[in-house]
Enzyme design. Sequence first.
Site, PDB file in Angstrom:
ATOM      1  N   ARG A 235      55.913  11.535  -3.072  1.00 50.45           N
ATOM      2  CA  ARG A 235      56.143  12.434  -4.154  1.00 50.45           C
ATOM      3  C   ARG A 235      55.123  12.761  -4.712  1.00 50.45           C
ATOM      4  NH1 ARG A 235      60.111  14.026  -1.948  1.00 50.45           N
ATOM      5  NH2 ARG A 235      62.334  14.074  -2.917  1.00 50.45           N
ATOM      6  N   GLU A 264      54.220  20.230  -9.269  1.00 51.84           N
ATOM      7  CA  GLU A 264      54.614  20.991  -8.065  1.00 51.84           C
ATOM      8  C   GLU A 264      55.204  22.146  -8.459  1.00 51.84           C
ATOM      9  OE1 GLU A 264      55.621  18.641  -4.487  1.00 51.84           O
ATOM     10  OE2 GLU A 264      57.464  19.763  -4.641  1.00 51.84           O
ATOM     11  N   HIS A 283      55.409  21.309   0.040  1.00 50.93           N
ATOM     12  CA  HIS A 283      56.441  20.442   0.002  1.00 50.93           C
ATOM     13  C   HIS A 283      57.380  21.033   1.247  1.00 50.93           C
ATOM     14  CE1 HIS A 283      59.255  17.515  -2.240  1.00 50.93           C
ATOM     15  NE2 HIS A 283      59.457  17.387  -0.931  1.00 50.93           N
TER      16      HIS A 283
HETATM   17  P1  NAP Z   1      62.880   4.468   2.475  1.00 46.20           P
HETATM   18  O1  NAP Z   1      63.628   4.070   4.204  1.00 46.20           O
HETATM   19  O2  NAP Z   1      63.801   3.644   1.642  1.00 46.20           O
HETATM   20  O3  NAP Z   1      61.444   3.541   2.816  1.00 46.20           O
HETATM   21  C1  NAP Z   1      60.956   3.306   1.556  1.00 46.20           C
HETATM   22  C2  NAP Z   1      59.830   2.177   1.620  1.00 46.20           C
HETATM   23  O4  NAP Z   1      59.018   2.202   0.572  1.00 46.20           O
HETATM   24  C3  NAP Z   1      60.382   0.754   1.883  1.00 46.20           C
HETATM   25  O5  NAP Z   1      59.790   0.414   2.865  1.00 46.20           O
HETATM   26  C4  NAP Z   1      60.351   0.116   0.638  1.00 46.20           C
HETATM   27  O6  NAP Z   1      59.989  -1.139   1.023  1.00 46.20           O
HETATM   28  C5  NAP Z   1      58.947   0.882   0.097  1.00 46.20           C
HETATM   29  N1  NAP Z   1      58.691   0.642  -1.294  1.00 46.20           N
HETATM   30  C6  NAP Z   1      59.495   1.015  -2.255  1.00 46.20           C
HETATM   31  N2  NAP Z   1      59.146   0.754  -3.497  1.00 46.20           N
HETATM   32  C7  NAP Z   1      57.883   0.231  -3.093  1.00 46.20           C
HETATM   33  C8  NAP Z   1      56.934  -0.005  -4.145  1.00 46.20           C
HETATM   34  N3  NAP Z   1      57.115  -0.354  -5.341  1.00 46.20           N
HETATM   35  N4  NAP Z   1      55.883  -0.535  -3.595  1.00 46.20           N
HETATM   36  C9  NAP Z   1      55.579  -0.665  -2.141  1.00 46.20           C
HETATM   37  N5  NAP Z   1      56.540  -0.235  -1.205  1.00 46.20           N
HETATM   38  C10 NAP Z   1      57.728   0.169  -2.036  1.00 46.20           C
HETATM   39  O7  NAP Z   1      62.751   5.611   2.471  1.00 46.20           O
HETATM   40  P2  NAP Z   1      62.295   6.936   3.288  1.00 46.20           P
HETATM   41  O8  NAP Z   1      63.680   7.478   3.921  1.00 46.20           O
HETATM   42  O9  NAP Z   1      61.541   6.537   4.416  1.00 46.20           O
HETATM   43  O10 NAP Z   1      61.948   7.957   2.218  1.00 46.20           O
HETATM   44  C11 NAP Z   1      60.813   7.760   1.514  1.00 46.20           C
HETATM   45  C12 NAP Z   1      60.521   9.085   0.392  1.00 46.20           C
HETATM   46  O11 NAP Z   1      59.893   9.855   1.149  1.00 46.20           O
HETATM   47  C13 NAP Z   1      61.606   9.471  -0.240  1.00 46.20           C
HETATM   48  O12 NAP Z   1      62.155   8.766  -1.232  1.00 46.20           O
HETATM   49  C14 NAP Z   1      61.014  11.021  -0.772  1.00 46.20           C
HETATM   50  O13 NAP Z   1      60.650  10.775  -2.021  1.00 46.20           O
HETATM   51  C15 NAP Z   1      60.147  11.133   0.192  1.00 46.20           C
HETATM   52  N6  NAP Z   1      60.211  12.203   1.194  1.00 46.20           N
HETATM   53  C16 NAP Z   1      59.472  13.409   1.190  1.00 46.20           C
HETATM   54  C17 NAP Z   1      59.709  14.446   2.168  1.00 46.20           C
HETATM   55  C18 NAP Z   1      58.981  15.461   2.145  1.00 46.20           C
HETATM   56  O14 NAP Z   1      59.152  16.518   2.363  1.00 46.20           O
HETATM   57  N7  NAP Z   1      57.426  15.500   1.917  1.00 46.20           N
HETATM   58  C19 NAP Z   1      60.901  14.457   2.735  1.00 46.20           C
HETATM   59  C20 NAP Z   1      61.487  13.441   2.832  1.00 46.20           C
HETATM   60  C21 NAP Z   1      61.511  12.149   1.840  1.00 46.20           C
HETATM   61  P3  NAP Z   1      60.257  -2.403  -0.236  1.00 46.20           P
HETATM   62  O15 NAP Z   1      61.771  -1.909  -0.659  1.00 46.20           O
HETATM   63  O16 NAP Z   1      60.224  -3.740   0.692  1.00 46.20           O
HETATM   64  O17 NAP Z   1      59.269  -2.195  -1.325  1.00 46.20           O
END
Ligand code: NAP
Length: 317
Positions: A235, A264, A283
């Site tokens: 994000r 954005e 995005h």
């Molecule tokens: P996910 O499976 O929940 O993975 C998120 C990772 O971030 C986890 O490994 C978590 O591990 C880590 N994390 C969370 N808080 C953290 C912190 N404070 N410091 C360090 N690491 C941290 O989520 P996902 O499905 O991969 O998606 C991640 C994000 O990508 C979404 O929330 C969304 O905002 C973004 N996204 C963007 C697009 C796009 O179009 N660009 C598309 C889809 C998703 P820990 O809990 O161990 O810290």
Amino acid sequence: MLQNLPRVISDGPLSPAVSMLLKGQVELLPWEQLFGNKDETISGIYTFGHPLLDGKLMDNVPNIKVISNHGVGVDHISLMDAKARGIPVGNTPGVLDGATADMGFCLLMAAARRLVEGDRIARFGTDQSIKPRTGAFLGREIHGASLGIIGLGRIGLQVARRAAAFDMQICYFNRKRRTDIEASIGVSYKPLHELLATCDYVMLCVPLTDETTRLIGADELRLMRPTATLINIARGAVVDTDALTLALTENWIYAAGLDVTDPEPLPKGHPLLKLDNVVIAPHIGSATVQTRQKMAELSVQNLLAGLAGAELPSRII
Ligand code: NAP
């Protein structure tokens, strides 16, 4: 009111895939309806394009049974407020990991190899500027380089798989170490500042939370190598935009690839848009025909299940 159809408020315009799946299932009402008087006839909310949704708005539709989001990131919805009101919230994890990781790699490669800059020269350059010259358009190597993934979750893991195929040395930073998969994926853990200081590429894959807002600011960018590239597919607000603009202008880092920005979209004339060492996409991380179809299906299944009082196939709270 359409006979017997549950009334659902949504921001639009919706994609054709979502519209098709909702046809005949619900009566759709515009987002503005949330700002009027209290409406007890509304049964659900469907969020498509990240509209802000807090408890105050939820209280205007006191009988909703579900909030369904088209996407995995739910930073625009107050989960705390929904939980306090007992409203289940659905999202679409898993189905978009591959497409979003592909976009991360597109941006990494485009920024490293100056692809967009090169495309501009190929189209609009003079004969002289198009001619391949020694020293012109030199990019940075991708294969064999080091990649640091901040947020090794579902999407981060897919990024790691792609990086492994490029013979990259991969490390990651999470709050909790993933010792269960480190060996099988071939990734090592590094504290955040060590990762930033040692990697050729740094890719952001974390959700936007209070903790990750401006996780990457001036101090973090100063830690990175002058030859390093930052890629953000998480994000926009995970990065301090002013600090990144300065870092790219003064070459603290080599380049950036951004699928997301803060704000954005960036306003016309924003200094980032004038820099050659940044590649920006609007995005579109999950925007493939196949993935958007799967997101439409899962988000509509969540909505319809919630409206029927059933368990959501993918419930975040
Ligand atoms: P996910 O499976 O929940 O993975 C998120 C990772 O971030 C986890 O490994 C978590 O591990 C880590 N994390 C969370 N808080 C953290 C912190 N404070 N410091 C360090 N690491 C941290 O989520 P996902 O499905 O991969 O998606 C991640 C994000 O990508 C979404 O929330 C969304 O905002 C973004 N996204 C963007 C697009 C796009 O179009 N660009 C598309 C889809 C998703 P820990 O809990 O161990 O810290």
